[in-house]
Write an enzyme that holds these catalytic residues in place. Structure first.
Site, mmCIF file in Angstrom:
data_model
loop_
_atom_site.group_PDB
_atom_site.id
_atom_site.type_symbol
_atom_site.label_atom_id
_atom_site.label_comp_id
_atom_site.label_asym_id
_atom_site.label_seq_id
_atom_site.Cartn_x
_atom_site.Cartn_y
_atom_site.Cartn_z
ATOM 1 N N GLU A 53 66.595 35.075 50.976
ATOM 2 C CA GLU A 53 67.652 34.052 50.557
ATOM 3 C C GLU A 53 66.687 32.568 50.427
ATOM 4 O OE1 GLU A 53 71.681 32.201 52.811
ATOM 5 O OE2 GLU A 53 70.600 33.978 53.669
ATOM 6 N N ASN A 199 79.665 36.580 49.290
ATOM 7 C CA ASN A 199 78.956 36.925 50.352
ATOM 8 C C ASN A 199 79.771 36.358 51.708
ATOM 9 O OD1 ASN A 199 76.265 37.420 52.294
ATOM 10 N ND2 ASN A 199 77.012 35.288 52.558
ATOM 11 N N GLU A 200 79.875 37.422 52.510
ATOM 12 C CA GLU A 200 80.834 37.187 53.789
ATOM 13 C C GLU A 200 81.876 36.157 53.538
ATOM 14 O OE1 GLU A 200 78.044 35.522 56.920
ATOM 15 O OE2 GLU A 200 76.912 37.552 56.804
ATOM 16 N N GLU A 323 72.753 43.189 55.039
ATOM 17 C CA GLU A 323 72.194 42.307 55.738
ATOM 18 C C GLU A 323 72.008 43.138 57.004
ATOM 19 O OE1 GLU A 323 73.167 38.202 56.197
ATOM 20 O OE2 GLU A 323 73.716 37.798 54.137
ATOM 21 N N GLN A 372 64.999 39.323 57.081
ATOM 22 C CA GLN A 372 64.372 39.073 55.640
ATOM 23 C C GLN A 372 63.194 39.423 55.427
ATOM 24 O OE1 GLN A 372 66.241 35.174 54.028
ATOM 25 N NE2 GLN A 372 68.106 35.519 55.113
#
Length: 519
Positions: A53, A199-200, A323, A372
């Site tokens: 990210e 995303n989300e 994720e 990540q």
């Protein structure tokens, strides 16, 4: 009495005492059955994917340093990081977010770097000068041999923005966007493998209700135009952990347009998002709670899969866990390195059991992206200016790369649990697969930090006669690799196993991961 007889008696007494001590203080033997005669689903390489990210030092200083940096680089990419990621065969990278994706304008990251705008990072603080944009990401993935997964801005973007970004990346004709890409230095189009449509969306992506997002998804999905013979997998923004209602709503309303649904889940040592716990200063209570969180992935996948099965019994739609990982408090000395945390043996074990779970669910889970890649959350790699260190989690991915593209094999484990206080987890976790060359691989994780155990692995079906393996462990549950001591936690050859007929007897050290190869 002769000295030789006395010696034999003393040795016999010592053996009896050792056996008694094992019964009292050790763990009883464990029985595992690997059904090598019952091949299951293919374990997609993308299960071992990565997430990078646009925040903190995850990109800048971690991956990208620029062509003029004194740090050795390949066209601006850190040479040491590139080589380390190639070594573990990273199959796919997700970028630019995360929450950052739903505020990102792709046009900010193209063209001459000295002319790119500086934007505030509304999700994670600070500013982004956009030196790392579309060209840099796509070239980076190409450089390390990974597939590309781009998260689309739905929260503040539009279907037109998405459609034009895809055209810029993939068009091979004479359209204005293809010509613009060429003018910016890339003649041939890139291969875009996956797009995540938001995303989300239940949270930082727009605080949407599932019914509303299902309609938004359908609108966006309609305008994902892939070039001929280069399909793009469309991934719907999925549930927050156990929210199966979200999955049910998406499948019912938009299932025919969905290629995959994402799932996000993090293991928080304390269970409290405001005070997550330290990455390095923790006791056995947070050791076992973190492992419990990782083991919870199995129940999450099972419940979401059951919902998906109602609408998609043939499992056309994948469940992509894009994720996942351990999330602790940021290192107190991290400064502006947002979400920077160290990485211990605890992270290695939780990664191993999570990968085991993904492999077991390979019929539905076809991609996963640990959070990540570099310097952020449960990272593969940590950097500090010119220095780099590989984390315990990196070595798990290195040991498990043998499962990429293998066929999952059913496995049964009969083992006593490991207890601490009122918490309980399986003492041993395991997974198995057969690679395309026919070699059998078995992964074993001893979650007990105190006791060694003997494992008897019964092989049912065809297998080789030669055995070798690797082991990852360390002196303490909090052991880490640092820039001054980079080799505290790294794999060593494992020679405490014997194969006789169809049974492997292996002695597992406490808090260890072992991957065996039978060829």
């Amino acid at each position: 009495m002769k000295a030789s007889v006395r010696a034999r008696i003393r040795r016999a007494i010592a053996l009896l005492m050792a056996a008694s001590a094992t019964c009292v203080h050790g763990s009883p033997a464990v029985d595992i059955t690997v059904h090598a005669d019952r091949p299951g689903a293919v374990i997609h390489p993308e299960i071992y994917g990565q997430f990078a990210e646009q925040l903190g030092h995850g990109i800048y200083g971690g991956i990208w340093v620029g062509e003029h940096s004194s740090i050795p680089n390949i066209k601006g990419y850190r040479k040491d990081v590139v080589e380390a990621l190639k070594a573990i065969k990273v199959p796919v990278i997700r970028w630019p977010g995360g929450c950052f994706a739903d505020q990102y304008d792709w046009r900010d990251g193209i063209g001459p770097r000295n002319q790119r705008p500086v934007r505030m990072n509304g999700s994670w603080g600070g500013e982004d000068d956009n030196q790392f944009g579309t060209h840099e990401f796509m070239d980076f993935a190409e450089l390390i041999g990974a597939k590309t997964y781009v998260s689309i801005n739905v929260g503040t973007g539009s279907p037109r923005d998405m459609s034009q970004w895809i055209e810029y990346i993939t068009a091979d004709g004479h359209s204005s966007l293809a010509q613009q890409r060429r003018a910016n230095g890339r003649d041939k189009p890139w291969k875009l493998d996956y797009v995540g449509i938001g995303n989300e969306m239940w949270g930082c992506g727009g605080s949407m209700r599932p019914q509303f997002y299902a309609d938004v998804y359908s609108q966006y999905a309609t305008f994902v135009h892939a070039p001929p013979n280069a399909p793009i997998t469309r991934i719907a923004s999925g549930a927050n952990a156990g929210d199966v209602h979200w999955t049910d709503t998406l499948m019912a309303a938009a299932g025919s347009q969905i290629d995959a649904i994402s799932l996000h889940n993090y293991s928080i040592p304390t269970g409290d998002w405001k005070h997550k716990g330290s990455a390095t200063q923790f006791g056995e209570d947070q050791w076992i709670s973190t492992l419990q969180g990782a083991l919870g992935m199995d129940d999450l996948i099972t419940r979401h899969s059951q919902v998906m099965d109602k609408y998609d019994p043939k499992k056309r739609v994948a469940l992509d866990v894009d994720e996942w990982g351990n999330w602790t408090d940021q290192d107190p000395d991290a400064g502006d390195a947002v979400l920077y945390q160290q990485n211990s043996l605890r992270d290695a074990l939780s990664a191993a059991i999570t990968l085991d779970i993904f492999q077991t669910h390979a019929d539905r889970v076809r991609m996963a992206n640990i959070a990540q890649m570099v310097n952020v959350l449960q990272a593969m790699i940590l950097t500090d200016k010119s220095k780099m260190v590989l984390t315990p989690t990196y070595y798990v991915f290195d040991m498990y790369k043998v499962f990429q593209g293998a066929t999952n094999l059913p496995i049964e484990v009969e083992a006593p649990p490991y207890h601490y206080g009122n918490a309980k987890v399986p003492g041993i976790h395991a997974a198995a697969g057969r690679d395309v060359a026919g070699v059998l691989h078995v992964a074993l994780v001893n979650l007990d930090p105190h006791h060694a155990t003997t494992v008897h692995i019964h092989l049912v079906g065809p297998h080789g006669a030669n055995l070798q393996g690797k082991m990852l462990t360390a002196p303490a549950i909090t052991s880490v690799n640092t820039f001054s001591r980079p080799h505290e936690v790294e794999p060593v050859p494992f020679d405490h196993a014997v194969l006789k007929d169809d049974v492997i007897a292996a002695d597992l050290s406490p808090k260890s991961i072992v991957v065996l190869e039978i060829h």
